[in-house]
Design a protein around this motif. Structure first.
Motif, PDB file in Angstrom:
ATOM      1  N   ALA A  38      64.868  38.607  50.062  1.00 39.75           N
ATOM      2  CA  ALA A  38      63.632  38.203  50.265  1.00 39.75           C
ATOM      3  C   ALA A  38      62.236  39.329  50.059  1.00 39.75           C
ATOM      4  CB  ALA A  38      63.579  37.932  51.799  1.00 39.75           C
ATOM      5  N   ALA A  39      62.607  40.326  50.296  1.00 36.49           N
ATOM      6  CA  ALA A  39      61.438  41.616  50.029  1.00 36.49           C
ATOM      7  C   ALA A  39      61.264  41.427  48.361  1.00 36.49           C
ATOM      8  CB  ALA A  39      61.898  42.704  50.631  1.00 36.49           C
ATOM      9  N   VAL A  40      62.474  41.414  47.942  1.00 39.08           N
ATOM     10  CA  VAL A  40      62.134  41.483  46.379  1.00 39.08           C
ATOM     11  C   VAL A  40      61.576  40.188  45.847  1.00 39.08           C
ATOM     12  CG1 VAL A  40      63.564  41.528  44.083  1.00 39.08           C
ATOM     13  CG2 VAL A  40      64.466  42.937  46.063  1.00 39.08           C
ATOM     14  N   HIS A  41      62.032  39.012  46.407  1.00 38.93           N
ATOM     15  CA  HIS A  41      61.130  37.720  45.910  1.00 38.93           C
ATOM     16  C   HIS A  41      59.515  37.913  46.255  1.00 38.93           C
ATOM     17  CE1 HIS A  41      64.562  35.236  44.540  1.00 38.93           C
ATOM     18  NE2 HIS A  41      65.384  35.818  45.252  1.00 38.93           N
ATOM     19  N   LYS A  42      59.454  38.435  47.402  1.00 40.62           N
ATOM     20  CA  LYS A  42      57.959  38.656  47.792  1.00 40.62           C
ATOM     21  C   LYS A  42      57.312  39.577  47.029  1.00 40.62           C
ATOM     22  CE  LYS A  42      58.948  37.473  52.419  1.00 40.62           C
ATOM     23  NZ  LYS A  42      59.116  38.397  53.547  1.00 40.62           N
ATOM     24  N   GLY A  43      57.821  40.244  46.167  1.00 39.17           N
ATOM     25  CA  GLY A  43      57.059  41.432  45.229  1.00 39.17           C
ATOM     26  C   GLY A  43      57.090  42.795  45.884  1.00 39.17           C
ATOM     27  N   GLN A  44      57.812  42.814  46.917  1.00 41.04           N
ATOM     28  CA  GLN A  44      57.646  44.208  47.969  1.00 41.04           C
ATOM     29  C   GLN A  44      58.715  45.060  47.315  1.00 41.04           C
ATOM     30  OE1 GLN A  44      58.512  42.418  51.662  1.00 41.04           O
ATOM     31  NE2 GLN A  44      56.541  41.718  51.804  1.00 41.04           N
ATOM     32  N   TRP A  45      59.177  45.071  46.219  1.00 35.64           N
ATOM     33  CA  TRP A  45      60.292  46.260  45.607  1.00 35.64           C
ATOM     34  C   TRP A  45      59.414  47.002  44.951  1.00 35.64           C
ATOM     35  CZ3 TRP A  45      65.101  45.395  41.896  1.00 35.64           C
ATOM     36  CH2 TRP A  45      65.624  46.613  41.648  1.00 35.64           C
ATOM     37  N   ARG A  46      58.990  48.092  45.392  1.00 36.35           N
ATOM     38  CA  ARG A  46      58.285  49.187  44.663  1.00 36.35           C
ATOM     39  C   ARG A  46      58.819  50.136  44.184  1.00 36.35           C
ATOM     40  NH1 ARG A  46      54.000  50.531  49.211  1.00 36.35           N
ATOM     41  NH2 ARG A  46      56.090  50.501  50.136  1.00 36.35           N
TER      42      ARG A  46
END
Ligand code: DGY
Length: 327
Positions: free
Chosen positions: A123-131
Motif C-alpha cells: 500500500a505504501a508503494v501504491h501511495k508513492g511512499q517508496w523513496r
C-alpha cells in the motif's frame, strides 16, 4: 421437479442439476436472499443448493414442507440446523475435501502476509511512499523456524501443517482428541492443551468448525495467554474469536498482527474498529476461492443434491443414516 440454487454458482454445478432433469431456479441477486425472500423463492422446491449465507432452521423448514434435501456448497454447516433437518427427514449435504488444499494455501498467504507486512508495504508503494531502501523499513517477523500452533488438526489443519515442514517449523496442535500416532509422526506435530499451545506458539491458526463449544473459543483470556508479538490467523469461522477482545489485543500491540479471512460480524462494515488496528489483514471469506476449487465445490454440492433426491446415498451427507434409521 424444481430445485433452487441460492446464488449464481460455477456453471458445472448447474449443468449437473440440469442433466439430472431438474427445473433449476437460480436466485438472481448478487446478494443473498433475505429469509422471507428465501422462503418465497423455495416454495414448492424439492431441493435447495445453499451457501453459507443462508440460515436454514426449523422455522424455514416448516415453511417449506416440500423440501427434501439441503445441499450446502461449503464444508462448514453452522448455517444449517442439522437436528431440525433430521427431525423433518431432510437430508443435509456438504462439500469437504475438495477445498482442503486451496484453503490451506490461503492460510499460508495470510501467515506470510501478516508476518512480513506485505499489504502495508505494498500500500505504501501504491501511495508513492517508496523513496529509498530503508534498513528499518517494514521489519517483519520470521516464519522459518517459528512455532506454529494449529487449533483443529482436521483435514485443513493437516494440510496447513504439511506446508509448515518446508519452513522448518515446530508444529503443535490441539483438538477435541489426539490424532492417531501415525498422523502426529507424519506431520511431526505435538499435541498440547489449548492453553499451552497459546503460550508456546509464535503463530496460532484456527481450523475448527463453529459449534456451541468453539464459539468465542479465543477470547480475552486466551489472547492474553498468547506470546507477546504472536500472530493470529483465522480461516475457519469469525465467531470462533471474540472480536472485541481481538481489537483490544491488537490496539495494545500485544499481538503482532492478525490475518482474518472470516470475521464476526461478516461482512465487516468498512468503519469497524478492527480495520483501524495495526497490522490486520481482513479478506472477504475467500480461502476456498480458486477457480478450480469453487467449480469442484459446485459440482459436489449438485451431485449430493441429485443423489439424495434419487434416494441414493449422497457422496457427502451429514445425516443420511440418521434420517433413514428414523424410517
Ligand atoms: C466453507 O466451505 O465452509 C468455507 O468457509 C467456504 O469455502
Amino acid at each position: 421437479m424444481r430445485v433452487i440454487v441460492t446464488r449464481q454458482i460455477p456453471e458445472r454445478g448447474i449443468e449437473v442439476l440440469q442433466q439430472a432433469g431438474y427445473e433449476v431456479s437460480i436466485w438472481p441477486g448478487t446478494l443473498p436472499p433475505t429469509r422471507e425472500e428465501l422462503v418465497e423463492f423455495a416454495k414448492g422446491a424439492v431441493g435447495a443448493l445453499t451457501l453459507l449465507t443462508e440460515r436454514i432452521d426449523a422455522e424455514v423448514l416448516d415453511s417449506l414442507p416440500s423440501l427434501k434435501v439441503v445441499s450446502n456448497m461449503a464444508v462448514g454447516f453452522d448455517n444449517i440446523d442439522v437436528e431440525a433437518c433430521t427431525a423433518r427427514g431432510v437430508i443435509v449435504c456438504i462439500t469437504p475435501d475438495v477445498l482442503t488444499e486451496t484453503t490451506a494455501d490461503f492460510t499460508w498467504a495470510l501467515i506470510l502476509s501478516v508476518a512480513r507486512r506485505v499489504c502495508e508495504a505494498a500500500a505504501a508503494v501504491h501511495k508513492g511512499q517508496w523513496r529509498t531502501w530503508e534498513p528499518l523499513g517494514f521489519l517483519g517477523r520470521d516464519v522459518a523456524g517459528a512455532t506454529l500452533g494449529i487449533v483443529g488438526l482436521g483435514r485443513i489443519g493437516q494440510a496447513v501443517a504439511r506446508r509448515a515442514s518446508g519452513f522448518g517449523m515446530r508444529i503443535v496442535y490441539t483438538d477435541r482428541a489426539r490424532q492417531p500416532r501415525e498422523i502426529e509422526e507424519q506431520l511431526r506435530a505435538t499435541f498440547l492443551p489449548l492453553d499451552e499451545l497459546l503460550t508456546e506458539s509464535d503463530i496460532v491458526t484456527l481450523h475448527v468448525p463453529l459449534t456451541p463449544e468453539t464459539r468465542k473459543l479465543i477470547g480475552a483470556r486466551e489472547l492474553a495467554r498468547m506470546k507477546p508479538g504472536a500472530l493470529l490467523i483465522n480461516t475457519a469461522r469469525g465467531a470462533v474469536v471474540d472480536t472485541d477482545a481481538l481489537v483490544a489485543a491488537l490496539r495494545d500491540r500485544r499481538l503482532w498482527g492478525a490475518g482474518l479471512d472470516v470475521t464476526d460480524p461478516e461482512p465487516l462494515p468498512a468503519d469497524h474498529p478492527l480495520l483501524r488496528c495495526p497490522n490486520v489483514i481482513v479478506t472477504p471469506h475467500i480461502a476456498s476461492a480458486s477457480e478450480v476449487t469453487r467449480a469442484r465445490m459446485a459440482e459436489l454440492a449438485a451431485q449430493n443434491l441429485v443423489a439424495a433426491l434419487r434416494g441414493e446415498r449422497p457422496p457427502r451427507s451429514l445425516n443420511w443414516d440418521e434420517v433413514h434409521r428414523k424410517g
